[in-house]
Design an enzyme around this catalytic site. Structure first.
Site, PDB file in Angstrom:
ATOM      1  N   LEU A 183     -83.651 -35.685  29.629  1.00  0.00           N
ATOM      2  CA  LEU A 183     -83.345 -35.933  28.296  1.00  0.00           C
ATOM      3  C   LEU A 183     -84.863 -36.145  27.463  1.00  0.00           C
ATOM      4  O   LEU A 183     -85.132 -35.879  26.544  1.00  0.00           O
ATOM      5  CB  LEU A 183     -82.454 -36.981  27.968  1.00  0.00           C
ATOM      6  CG  LEU A 183     -81.132 -36.691  28.250  1.00  0.00           C
ATOM      7  CD1 LEU A 183     -80.268 -37.981  27.999  1.00  0.00           C
ATOM      8  CD2 LEU A 183     -80.480 -35.720  27.122  1.00  0.00           C
ATOM      9  N   HIS A 184     -85.817 -36.966  28.295  1.00  0.00           N
ATOM     10  CA  HIS A 184     -87.041 -37.150  27.820  1.00  0.00           C
ATOM     11  C   HIS A 184     -88.097 -35.778  27.883  1.00  0.00           C
ATOM     12  O   HIS A 184     -89.231 -36.262  27.318  1.00  0.00           O
ATOM     13  CB  HIS A 184     -87.671 -38.411  28.505  1.00  0.00           C
ATOM     14  CG  HIS A 184     -87.065 -39.769  28.140  1.00  0.00           C
ATOM     15  ND1 HIS A 184     -85.886 -40.144  28.841  1.00  0.00           N
ATOM     16  CD2 HIS A 184     -87.451 -40.517  27.143  1.00  0.00           C
ATOM     17  CE1 HIS A 184     -85.614 -41.403  28.239  1.00  0.00           C
ATOM     18  NE2 HIS A 184     -86.444 -41.705  27.354  1.00  0.00           N
ATOM     19  N   GLY A 185     -87.658 -34.783  28.431  1.00  0.00           N
ATOM     20  CA  GLY A 185     -88.470 -33.706  28.382  1.00  0.00           C
ATOM     21  C   GLY A 185     -89.319 -33.525  29.672  1.00  0.00           C
ATOM     22  O   GLY A 185     -89.200 -34.327  30.677  1.00  0.00           O
TER      23      GLY A 185
END
Length: 496
Positions: free
Chosen positions: A378-380
């Site tokens: 989700l944070h990339g």
């Protein structure tokens, strides 16, 4: 000795310096006396910077006051939008006999106010979020038409694909600035899809409700994540009137947010200087990062409350008690497990509901590891964040099983999670030995936090995201001590 003076062409050429060495020096990762002398020749005295503490008056004039008022100036328009949106929502009385505004118009208002807030912060960058939301609704409609049971899986795969594509197709500085809002959006669309799959949401959301939820002005910039069922309470604002406690909660959260941002930007750097012991500096950098997170957490509490959400109902009593993070439980932790659960409470609930419980049949370690992988995704594609999150996954698992075994051996309340009242242990929380043991584990948790958070500094890579070399270089400077300590703890756990 007479001081060297440089004139005209006699100045040394900065272009002759190795670029990687210069970047590492400017980031504060290495010391180089020759570069100190060279930059002095250009009128930049780095050696004297931040090595002496300024007066309180100078601190107020040059940092505290500008940071406080500039931050307030930047967030006031967003807070005003949230307040106006709540005023509009107050005319909606769904479920009552005197409904004034149709639900679809309320959802459209939520969308419009949210897009306006996004434009204030990201300008054209909002198009990437809008495009993601539109595509996700298409995926949701298509999967629901074919087989509702696969809505959650298909949405998760779409979000992962979209995030990976954006890492390569969008300019790094733009995507990095959007990452926080994109995380909230990703959690929302995946949550809706899994709720449809498991049957906890029966009615398929209309396009107005879906977009209104995803772009709700109170959560679209800083969060927090709220469920779709919680969002629907905007249609029942007559049950959440603007009373004294609503106002007190909004003001207190705003003031706490401003206090945290001045602590992060000014106070911790004023208290611990650059020439301090390296572990003190690492604690300072990690704490500065943590206070910036608390700033976002308290500000998100204020915005979600201002737009009329974030309350719980007990009979006819409304309590504005939403909590995004608990700083005291993080700064004075009992364990790393406690830090993780209190870091971002809504996100922890989301990960536990949609990832951990789904992976639980695979075993505790697999479930914990997959939960941290989901958080990292989700944070990339950011090695630094992924390395910290995966390290935390291993750390919390080792701490959990080790302290559980100790609690069995010594029949004491030394587990990672606080025992409930009336537990069967012989030695309770108040026993001196138990207090000392839990205190030692708490200090160890603070040490691990300083180590894991030391690379979240204010170097030049901050605007684009930190790379692998930066992370490993920071940890290598401390000989990977925290990681080795966890390995040793796990080996000791296996031996006992």
């Amino acid at each position: 000795m007479e001081e060297d003076v440089y004139y005209g062409d006699e100045l040394p050429d900065l272009g002759d310096i190795d670029e990687d060495m210069l970047r590492a020096y400017l980031d504060g990762d290495v010391a180089n006396p020759e570069l100190d002398e060279l930059l002095k020749a250009y009128g930049h005295d780095t050696a004297g910077e931040a090595l002496s503490r300024v007066s309180v008056h100078e601190l107020w004039e040059n940092c505290l006051s500008p940071t406080f008022f500039q931050t307030l100036e930047n967030v006031l328009p967003l807070m005003l939008l949230c307040f106006v949106f709540k005023l509009i929502c107050s005319f909606s009385k769904t479920g009552s006999d005197d409904q004034d505004i149709p639900p679809w118009l309320m959802h459209m208002s939520s969308l419009m106010f949210g897009l306006l807030a996004l434009h204030m912060f990201f300008q054209r960058g909002l198009l990437y979020l809008l495009f993601c939301c539109a595509l996700s609704y298409f995926v949701l409609v298509l999967t629901n038409w074919r087989n509702r049971d696969y809505c959650g899986i298909s949405m998760a795969l779409f979000v992962i694909t979209y995030l990976v594509a954006c890492e390569f197709l969008i300019q790094k500085t733009v995507w990095h600035s959007l990452r926080g809002a994109q995380i909230i959006l990703s959690m929302k669309v995946i949550g809706v899809a899994f709720d449809l799959s498991c049957g906890s949401m029966v009615e398929f959301p209309s396009v107005f409700a879906y977009f209104g939820y995803n772009f709700c002005v109170g959560t679209v910039i800083f969060g927090p994540w709220i469920s779709f069922s919680e969002y629907r309470h905007i249609l029942a604002q007559h049950r959440r009137p603007m009373k004294v406690m609503w106002f007190v909660k909004a003001v207190c959260s705003t003031l706490l947010a401003l206090l945290c941002v001045v602590c992060s930007t000014c106070l911790v750097h004023w208290l611990i200087l650059d020439n301090s012991f390296k572990w003190a500096v690492s604690f300072r950098d990690a704490q500065s990062f943590r206070f910036s997170h608390y700033f976002i957490g308290f500000l998100s509490e204020a915005t979600v409350v201002l737009c009329g959400l974030g309350a719980t109902h007990t009979n006819d009593d409304v309590k504005w008690d939403i909590k995004v993070s608990r700083p005291l439980s993080i700064e004075l932790p009992r364990s790393l497990v406690e830090v993780v659960t209190n870091w971002n409470i809504p996100m922890h609930h989301w990960l536990k509901t949609y990832v951990f419980k789904s992976a639980r049949p695979l075993g505790n370690f697999a479930a914990i590891f997959l939960t941290y992988i989901a958080s990292a995704v989700l944070h990339g594609l950011n090695f630094q964040i992924a390395a910290v999150l995966l390290s935390l996954g291993v750390y919390t698992y080792v701490e959990y099983v080790f302290r559980n075994k100790l609690s069995v051996i010594f029949d004491a309340c030394v587990q990672a999670r606080r025992c409930r009242e009336g537990c069967e242990h012989t030695y309770k929380q108040g026993h001196p030995y138990v207090v000392c043991a839990n205190l030692v584990f708490g200090v160890l948790a603070v040490f691990h936090l300083a180590y894991l958070g030391l690379m979240f500094d204010s170097s030049a890579s901050e605007t684009t995201g930190y790379n692998m070399a930066h992370t490993l270089q920071k940890w290598a400077a401390f000989s990977y001590l925290s990681h080795w300590l966890v390995v040793g703890t796990f080996l000791f756990y296996l031996m006992i």
